[in-house]
Write a protein that holds these residues in place. Structure first.
Motif, short mmCIF file in Angstrom:
data_model
loop_
_atom_site.label_atom_id
_atom_site.label_comp_id
_atom_site.label_asym_id
_atom_site.label_seq_id
_atom_site.Cartn_x
_atom_site.Cartn_y
_atom_site.Cartn_z
N GLY A 4 39.52 43.77 21.75
CA GLY A 4 39.53 42.46 22.37
C GLY A 4 39.20 42.53 23.84
O GLY A 4 39.13 43.61 24.45
N PHE A 5 38.99 41.33 24.42
CA PHE A 5 38.66 41.20 25.83
C PHE A 5 39.88 40.68 26.59
O PHE A 5 40.57 39.77 26.14
CB PHE A 5 37.48 40.25 26.02
CG PHE A 5 36.17 40.81 25.56
CD1 PHE A 5 35.26 41.34 26.46
CD2 PHE A 5 35.84 40.84 24.20
CE1 PHE A 5 34.05 41.86 26.03
CE2 PHE A 5 34.64 41.37 23.76
CZ PHE A 5 33.74 41.88 24.69
N ILE A 6 40.11 41.27 27.76
CA ILE A 6 41.27 40.92 28.58
C ILE A 6 40.79 40.52 29.97
O ILE A 6 40.13 41.30 30.65
CB ILE A 6 42.25 42.10 28.69
CG1 ILE A 6 42.74 42.50 27.29
CG2 ILE A 6 43.43 41.75 29.60
CD1 ILE A 6 43.48 43.82 27.27
N GLY A 7 41.11 39.31 30.38
CA GLY A 7 40.73 38.83 31.71
C GLY A 7 41.84 39.10 32.72
O GLY A 7 43.00 38.73 32.50
N ILE A 8 41.50 39.78 33.82
CA ILE A 8 42.48 40.05 34.88
C ILE A 8 42.25 39.03 35.98
O ILE A 8 41.19 39.00 36.60
CB ILE A 8 42.30 41.47 35.45
CG1 ILE A 8 42.32 42.52 34.33
CG2 ILE A 8 43.40 41.77 36.48
CD1 ILE A 8 42.06 43.93 34.82
N ILE A 9 43.26 38.19 36.24
CA ILE A 9 43.10 37.15 37.25
C ILE A 9 44.28 37.19 38.23
O ILE A 9 45.31 37.81 37.98
CB ILE A 9 43.00 35.74 36.62
CG1 ILE A 9 44.34 35.33 35.99
CG2 ILE A 9 41.87 35.66 35.62
CD1 ILE A 9 44.44 33.85 35.69
N GLY A 10 44.10 36.51 39.34
CA GLY A 10 45.15 36.43 40.36
C GLY A 10 44.55 36.06 41.70
O GLY A 10 43.32 35.95 41.85
N ARG A 11 45.40 35.86 42.67
CA ARG A 11 44.93 35.57 44.02
C ARG A 11 44.23 36.80 44.61
O ARG A 11 44.36 37.91 44.08
CB ARG A 11 46.11 35.16 44.91
CG ARG A 11 46.71 33.80 44.59
CD ARG A 11 47.95 33.53 45.44
NE ARG A 11 49.03 34.46 45.13
CZ ARG A 11 49.47 35.41 45.93
NH1 ARG A 11 48.91 35.59 47.11
NH2 ARG A 11 50.47 36.20 45.58
N PRO A 12 43.50 36.64 45.71
CA PRO A 12 42.87 37.80 46.35
C PRO A 12 43.91 38.83 46.80
O PRO A 12 45.01 38.48 47.22
CB PRO A 12 42.15 37.19 47.56
CG PRO A 12 41.92 35.76 47.19
CD PRO A 12 43.11 35.37 46.35
N ASN A 13 43.54 40.09 46.67
CA ASN A 13 44.29 41.20 47.26
C ASN A 13 45.65 41.44 46.61
O ASN A 13 46.57 41.94 47.27
CB ASN A 13 44.48 40.98 48.76
CG ASN A 13 44.48 42.30 49.53
OD1 ASN A 13 43.85 43.26 49.12
ND2 ASN A 13 45.22 42.36 50.61
N VAL A 14 45.81 41.12 45.32
CA VAL A 14 47.07 41.43 44.65
C VAL A 14 47.00 42.75 43.88
O VAL A 14 48.01 43.17 43.28
CB VAL A 14 47.51 40.30 43.71
CG1 VAL A 14 47.87 39.05 44.49
CG2 VAL A 14 46.44 40.00 42.66
N GLY A 15 45.82 43.38 43.84
CA GLY A 15 45.71 44.69 43.21
C GLY A 15 45.00 44.71 41.86
O GLY A 15 45.18 45.64 41.07
#
Length: 307
Positions: A4-15
């Motif tokens: 499967g495909f996993i999207g990594i999201i978040g605000r800038p500069n969280v790692g």
């Protein structure tokens, strides 16, 4: 076989990029302390092997640009790219900074999007090395009470702490599916793209806070020869004054960027690299649809994801 495909999201500069590199055990995404380092979606391929050394799960991670309030067309492209990725993945991995405790407008905006999305979601509280257990528990409880996430885990992406635990959680969320890539493959981004990203990373590191976000890199020549790769690249900036800063007195800064980029490119490619760098000015390129297209910042997230 699960995949499967996993999207990594978040605000800038969280790692996000640091976590992706930690999962893969190799660096494919550039990382700096500056926000908005990632501009394009980067695909990392993780294949788990069973006790017989046969692949039994493959997860394709999509590292996205940090979601932020855009100030120009490049910023709009980056945020749209991240948000649109959510429509195409099987699991959403939402990273937050451990120092954040639930009252920021940036994360509130992302949470609002996630609450309307029925895709399985995992929250990662990153940089747990910077907080005490009581603070971690408070953050954990805040997000658990929202009822949005299927699982919550704390990590230190830089050291790899709890990354294996995160992978086990994600594997459990994968459905039966095919192998999309050979098991030894860790990214399908082309080498010339990875080299351009390495050059941009070194430029960001050398430039400190002087000209960080107005820099783009274009590979003009990528020639593979026996025992050596000849690469010519242009570092673009938006102002004439920035060109002098990038080059530095006597060309010292540009030479430093080139040397550190060459060393890392040789490690990536496994061969000698001859790297030639130039600096050119393209005024206000971040507001130009033509220039954004030339640099690869195009609204092709859907085909790009599963290409």
């Amino acid at each position: 076989m699960k995949s499967g495909f996993i999207g990594i999201i978040g605000r800038p500069n969280v790692g996000k990029s640091t976590l992706l590199n930690s999962i893969l055990g190799e660096k494919i995404a550039i990382t700096t302390e500056k926000p908005q380092t990632t501009r394009n979606t980067i695909r990392g391929i993780y294949t788990h092997m069973d006790e017989d050394n046969e692949p039994d799960c493959q997860m394709i991670f999509i590292d996205t640009p940090g979601i932020h309030k855009p100030k120009n067309k490049l910023g709009s492209f980056m945020t749209d790219s991240a948000v649109n990725t959510l429509k195409e993945v099987d699991v959403i991995l939402f990273l937050i900074d451990s120092e954040y405790e639930g009252d920021g407008s940036g994360d509130a905006y992302i949470l609002d999007i996630l609450s309307q999305n029925h895709t399985p979601k995992v929250l990662v509280i990153n940089k747990i090395d910077k907080i005490d257990p009581e603070t971690f528990q408070r953050i954990y409880n805040h997000y658990e009470n929202l009822g949005v996430f299927d699982a919550i885990v704390g990590t230190n992406a830089k050291s790899g702490q709890n990354v294996d635990e995160l992978l086990e959680i994600l594997e459990d969320l994968m459905a039966e599916g095919p192998m999309f890539f050979p098991p030894e493959m860790i990214t399908d981004n082309p080498e010339r793209f990875l080299v351009s990203e390495i050059i941009r990373e070194k430029a960001l590191l050398y430039l400190n806070d002087e000209v960080p976000h107005g820099v783009a890199v274009e590979i003009e020549k990528y020639e593979e020869l026996p025992g050596i790769n000849n690469i010519s690249a242009v570092i673009y900036c938006e102002k004439d004054s920035h060109k002098g800063i990038i080059i530095g007195q006597g060309g010292k800064k540009l030479k430093g960027i080139g040397k550190s980029a060459r060393i890392e490119a040789e490690a990536l490619l496994g061969t000698k690299v001859y790297l030639e760098l130039f600096v050119k000015v393209k005024k206000n390129w971040r507001q130009s649809d033509v220039m954004l297209g030339n640099f690869g910042y195009v609204a092709s997230w859907k085909t790009d994801l599963h290409r």
